[in-house]
Design a protein around this motif. Structure first.
Motif, short mmCIF file in Angstrom:
data_model
loop_
_atom_site.label_atom_id
_atom_site.label_comp_id
_atom_site.label_asym_id
_atom_site.label_seq_id
_atom_site.Cartn_x
_atom_site.Cartn_y
_atom_site.Cartn_z
N ALA A 98 -9.38 13.55 -6.78
CA ALA A 98 -9.19 12.15 -6.40
C ALA A 98 -7.72 11.77 -6.49
O ALA A 98 -7.01 12.17 -7.42
CB ALA A 98 -10.01 11.25 -7.32
N ASP A 99 -7.29 11.00 -5.50
CA ASP A 99 -5.92 10.49 -5.44
C ASP A 99 -6.02 8.96 -5.38
O ASP A 99 -6.54 8.42 -4.40
CB ASP A 99 -5.21 11.04 -4.21
CG ASP A 99 -3.87 10.37 -3.95
OD1 ASP A 99 -3.40 10.40 -2.79
OD2 ASP A 99 -3.29 9.81 -4.90
N PHE A 100 -5.50 8.29 -6.42
CA PHE A 100 -5.53 6.83 -6.43
C PHE A 100 -4.57 6.32 -5.37
O PHE A 100 -3.34 6.38 -5.54
CB PHE A 100 -5.16 6.28 -7.81
CG PHE A 100 -5.23 4.78 -7.88
CD1 PHE A 100 -4.08 4.00 -7.88
CD2 PHE A 100 -6.46 4.15 -7.93
CE1 PHE A 100 -4.16 2.62 -7.95
CE2 PHE A 100 -6.55 2.76 -8.01
CZ PHE A 100 -5.39 1.99 -8.00
N SER A 101 -5.12 5.82 -4.27
CA SER A 101 -4.30 5.43 -3.12
C SER A 101 -5.06 4.37 -2.32
O SER A 101 -5.69 4.68 -1.30
CB SER A 101 -4.01 6.65 -2.24
OG SER A 101 -3.24 6.29 -1.11
N PRO A 102 -5.01 3.11 -2.79
CA PRO A 102 -5.73 2.05 -2.08
C PRO A 102 -5.35 1.98 -0.61
O PRO A 102 -4.16 1.90 -0.28
CB PRO A 102 -5.31 0.79 -2.83
CG PRO A 102 -4.97 1.27 -4.20
CD PRO A 102 -4.36 2.62 -4.00
N GLY A 103 -6.33 2.03 0.24
CA GLY A 103 -6.07 2.01 1.66
C GLY A 103 -5.54 3.31 2.22
O GLY A 103 -5.15 3.38 3.39
N GLY A 104 -5.53 4.34 1.39
CA GLY A 104 -4.93 5.61 1.78
C GLY A 104 -5.75 6.42 2.77
O GLY A 104 -6.97 6.29 2.85
#
Length: 126
Positions: A98-104
């Motif tokens: 998982a990569d925390f990236s809102p809207g990513g």
């Protein structure tokens, strides 16, 4: 923070299908870009597939394109990897990341995935 738990690994025969699941603990699961990586014995961990926050963007490794499908259910905090027409070379431990990236959007950059599961074994026999 997010905890990831993979499941669904098994011993299958070449040509079979298998679906992996990855359950995430995050309350804001949709803020994470999710991916699957795999590691075969004696080899480096390699990218398999990734999916953006909404499921609208996906990226696949060339070796699995047209055979594997990644999807996600944000209501269930789960990401899936549907694997069809499995080959001997698909044998590996499969990891959810998982990569925390809102809207990513989906991407294959391993170093940007800060959270990893423990892995689930997939073994393909002839």
């Amino acid at each position: 923070q997010v905890q990831l738990v993979e499941s669904g690994g098994a011993l299958v025969q070449a040509g079979d299908s298998l679906r992996l699941s990855c359950a995430a603990s995050a309350r804001t699961f949709s803020y994470y870009v999710m991916a699957w990586f795999r590691q075969a014995p004696g080899k480096e961990r390699e990218f398999v597939a990734a999916i953006g926050w909404s499921g609208g963007s996906t990226v696949y490794a060339d070796s699995v394109k047209d055979r594997f499908t990644i999807s996600r259910d944000n209501a269930e905090n789960t990401v899936y990897l549907q694997m069809n027409d499995l080959k001997l070379e698909d044998t590996a431990v499969y990891y959810c990341a998982a990569d925390f990236s809102p809207g990513g959007r989906a991407h294959s950059v391993r170093g940007q995935y800060g959270f990893w599961g423990q892995g689930t074994q997939v073994t393909v026999s002839s």
